[in-house]
Design an enzyme around this catalytic site. Structure first.
Site, PDB file in Angstrom:
ATOM      1  NE  ARG A  93      -3.477   2.536   2.536  1.00  0.00           N
ATOM      2  CZ  ARG A  93      -4.304   2.743   3.512  1.00  0.00           C
ATOM      3  NH1 ARG A  93      -4.892   1.910   4.384  1.00  0.00           N
ATOM      4  NH2 ARG A  93      -4.975   3.821   3.638  1.00  0.00           N
ATOM      5  CG  ASN A 147     -11.312  -1.304  -0.391  1.00  0.00           C
ATOM      6  OD1 ASN A 147     -12.224  -1.350  -0.874  1.00  0.00           O
ATOM      7  ND2 ASN A 147     -11.115  -0.869   0.884  1.00  0.00           N
ATOM      8  CB  CYS A 170     -17.880   0.253   0.763  1.00  0.00           C
ATOM      9  SG  CYS A 170     -16.910   1.888   1.305  1.00  0.00           S
ATOM     10  CG  ASP A 171     -16.606   0.610   6.583  1.00  0.00           C
ATOM     11  OD1 ASP A 171     -15.929   0.138   7.010  1.00  0.00           O
ATOM     12  OD2 ASP A 171     -15.968   1.573   5.434  1.00  0.00           O
ATOM     13  CG  HIS A 200     -14.028   4.157  -1.962  1.00  0.00           C
ATOM     14  ND1 HIS A 200     -13.023   3.573  -1.547  1.00  0.00           N
ATOM     15  CD2 HIS A 200     -14.900   3.493  -0.905  1.00  0.00           C
ATOM     16  CE1 HIS A 200     -12.988   2.788  -0.669  1.00  0.00           C
ATOM     17  NE2 HIS A 200     -14.107   2.880   0.114  1.00  0.00           N
ATOM     18  CE1 TYR A 263     -13.200   6.070   0.941  1.00  0.00           C
ATOM     19  CE2 TYR A 263     -11.169   6.473  -0.127  1.00  0.00           C
ATOM     20  CZ  TYR A 263     -11.833   5.815   0.963  1.00  0.00           C
ATOM     21  OH  TYR A 263     -11.227   5.153   1.743  1.00  0.00           O
ATOM     22  NE  ARG A 283      -5.481   6.474   7.212  1.00  0.00           N
ATOM     23  CZ  ARG A 283      -5.589   6.603   8.346  1.00  0.00           C
ATOM     24  NH1 ARG A 283      -4.664   7.444   8.960  1.00  0.00           N
ATOM     25  NH2 ARG A 283      -5.965   5.995   9.322  1.00  0.00           N
TER      26      ARG A 283
END
Ligand SMILES: NC(=O)c1ccc[n+]([C@@H]2O[C@H](COP(=O)([O-])OP(=O)(O)OC[C@H]3O[C@@H](n4cnc5c(N)ncnc54)[C@H](O)[C@@H]3O)[C@@H](O)[C@H]2O)c1
Ligand SMILES: O=P(O)(O)OC[C@H]1O[C@H](O[C@H]2[C@H](O)[C@@H](O)[C@@H](O)O[C@@H]2CO)[C@H](O)[C@@H](O)[C@@H]1O
Ligand SMILES: [Mn+2]
Length: 441
Positions: A93, A147, A170-171, A200, A263, A283
């Site tokens: 990531r 994801n 997705c939350d 998103h 997003y 992030r």
């Protein structure tokens, strides 16, 4: 009352403690017979598993809890499989986010070049995992959080076209509803949203008061205009998330029709966002320095003490609770409403039927039934058609091992939007991903 067998894929996830606590807290409404954690990294998963053994002995002694790296042990006789793997782990990531930023383009976990880098890895790992799951539990419901959900959902739609028990979730929309309820001073369950988009990348067209039917969107718009989408109302507490939530105010000023998903800021203001991101500390670094350290420190403390102590704090965000409520809706045919990722088939009337869209659905034992949104305005249609095309081309690249399709996906993405930049970033990501990506020729 039936008790359910549940497996969590990605047991070493930083969200697993939230799931373990939520399962203990929700044991009356969603009783478990068996809970198994599965991960390919046994060392990472072990402290989480040991934490679970200590916690459940205190809070859920009758639960048959275990953790394993053996797929047969994990997947057999399951009713629900919760998936929250991170293909390539947090260190990939970091590369997903740092590399595009080194070219002046947004590097983000699920959006733009970062999301596409992550997406190709996730296609490889998720397809393999679900084929394996189906060998052991052909009838289990697979509830996926892994994801980037948009790309994963498109890939699984193609790989398992007849498998109606795979649901991508997705939350974030629910978390925007929860944050909005705090602005309004009401219970978030009293809000009845209408929502459309891709994962998103979506908007709330209405936020009805479930009791009176009043559309509260005008009120929300006014509150945000006066007070902002106040950080203390954000689900997230880390600096970058507070900025993300705060940016809703700017988006509502420029595009007041609908309340945006947090997003959307990346897609509507790519230059501004890219100029405010630190290429050397993103992030991913915040998560590695923050949540990841906090989670494994909590495990260390509980394992050392041999007891839970004061660690059973309530879970405040949507994450685990939403996933468990989704499983409940299926298990007990509650026909509750959730914002889920489903095949469009006319829900958004002027988008292609085979787009994986995010809309409000009624959910029961027979799966999600999307609520129709109708035609969306040209501005939003233009944005979403560009994005869904980029996502579909990336999945084409996965299946066809096609460099050309990948280049088209990168070029078409609003966060890159330039063929020369797209080629440079794509080539750098091919090198960084190595054999975690399908070979692109
Ligand atoms: N859908 C959503 O709204 C939502 C919300 C939060 C997190 N997520 C996703 O949940 C996942 C977990 O997030 P995290 O930050 O806790 O990640 P993490 O890196 O902390 O943990 C992920 C775990 O997955 C494991 N894993 C990797 N590949 C695997 C495979 N092939 N099979 C089984 N396990 C595998 C890793 O070993 C690791 O233990 C990520 O994909 C994240 O993007 C999604
Ligand atoms: O940057 P991260 O890893 O902290 O978060 C990325 C994820 O952000 C959203 O999930 C949030 C969720 O909205 C919030 O309520 C809480 O549960 O934390 C989650 C993780 O921060 C988003 O929906 C996910 O897809 C992202 O992976
Ligand atoms: Mn999400």
């Amino acid at each position: 009352m039936k008790k359910y067998n549940v497996c969590i894929v990605g047991g070493g996830s930083t969200y697993t403690l939230g799931f373990l606590k939520s399962f203990a807290r929700m044991q009356e409404e969603f009783p478990l017979n068996k809970l198994v954690l599965f991960d390919i990294d046994g060392e990472r998963q072990k402290p989480i598993g040991q934490y679970g053994e200590i916690m459940f002995k205190e809070r859920y002694p009758e639960l048959d809890f275990s953790y394993t790296t053996d797929p047969a042990e994990a997947y057999k006789d399951m009713d629900f499989i919760f998936m929250q793997m991170r293909a390539g782990g947090l260190h990939m990531r970091q590369k997903d986010e740092h590399i595009p930023l080194s070219f002046g383009k947004i590097g983000q976990e699920t959006c733009g070049a970062g999301g596409m880098s992550y997406g190709l890895r996730s296609c490889v790992d998720m397809v393999e995992a679900i084929h394996q799951i189906r060998e052991y539990s052909p009838e289990a419901w697979i509830l996926n959080y892994s994801n980037p959900a948009a790309i994963v959902a498109e890939c699984l739609r193609r790989e398992f076209p007849d498998d109606k028990k795979i649901l991508n979730i997705c939350d974030q929309p629910e978390n925007v509803v929860r944050s909005t309820s705090r602005l309004l001073g009401c219970d978030w369950n009293d809000l009845d949203p209408v929502y459309f988009g891709l994962n998103h990348y979506g908007w709330f067209t209405h936020m009805y008061d479930r009791k009176t039917g009043e559309d509260l969107l005008p009120k929300i718009r006014q509150i945000v205009k006066e007070k902002g989408f106040l950080p203390q109302d954000a689900e997230q507490r880390d600096k970058s998330w507070l900025e993300t939530y705060g940016f809703v105010q700017t988006m509502l000023e420029d595009f007041p029709d609908y309340l945006p998903n947090t997003y959307d800021g990346y897609y509507l203001y790519p230059e501004y966002k890219a100029s405010h991101l630190n290429p050397n500390y993103t992030r991913a670094d915040e998560v590695i320095d923050g949540r990841e350290k906090r989670v494994f420190k909590e495990c260390e403390e509980v394992i050392k003490a041999g007891k839970l102590g004061d660690k059973f704090h309530a879970i405040s965000d949507a994450h685990a609770e939403m996933m468990i409520k989704v499983a409940e809706a299926i298990a007990f045919n509650t026909l509750g409403r959730f914002i889920l990722i489903v095949e469009n088939n006319g829900a958004i009337a002027n988008m292609q039927d085979d787009a994986m869209v995010e809309v409000v659905c009624e959910l029961g034992i027979n799966g999600p039934r999307p609520l129709r949104v109708g035609n969306i305005p040209q501005f939003y249609l233009g944005l979403l058609v560009q994005q869904v095309s980029s996502e579909k081309l990336l999945v084409d690249a996965y299946y066809e091992h096609s460099y050309q399709k990948a280049l088209e996906a990168f070029t078409l993405n609003r966060l890159i939007n330039d063929a020369k930049e797209a080629r440079k970033i794509l080539d750098a990501l091919i090198e960084a991903n190595g054999d975690q990506w399908p070979e692109l020729k």
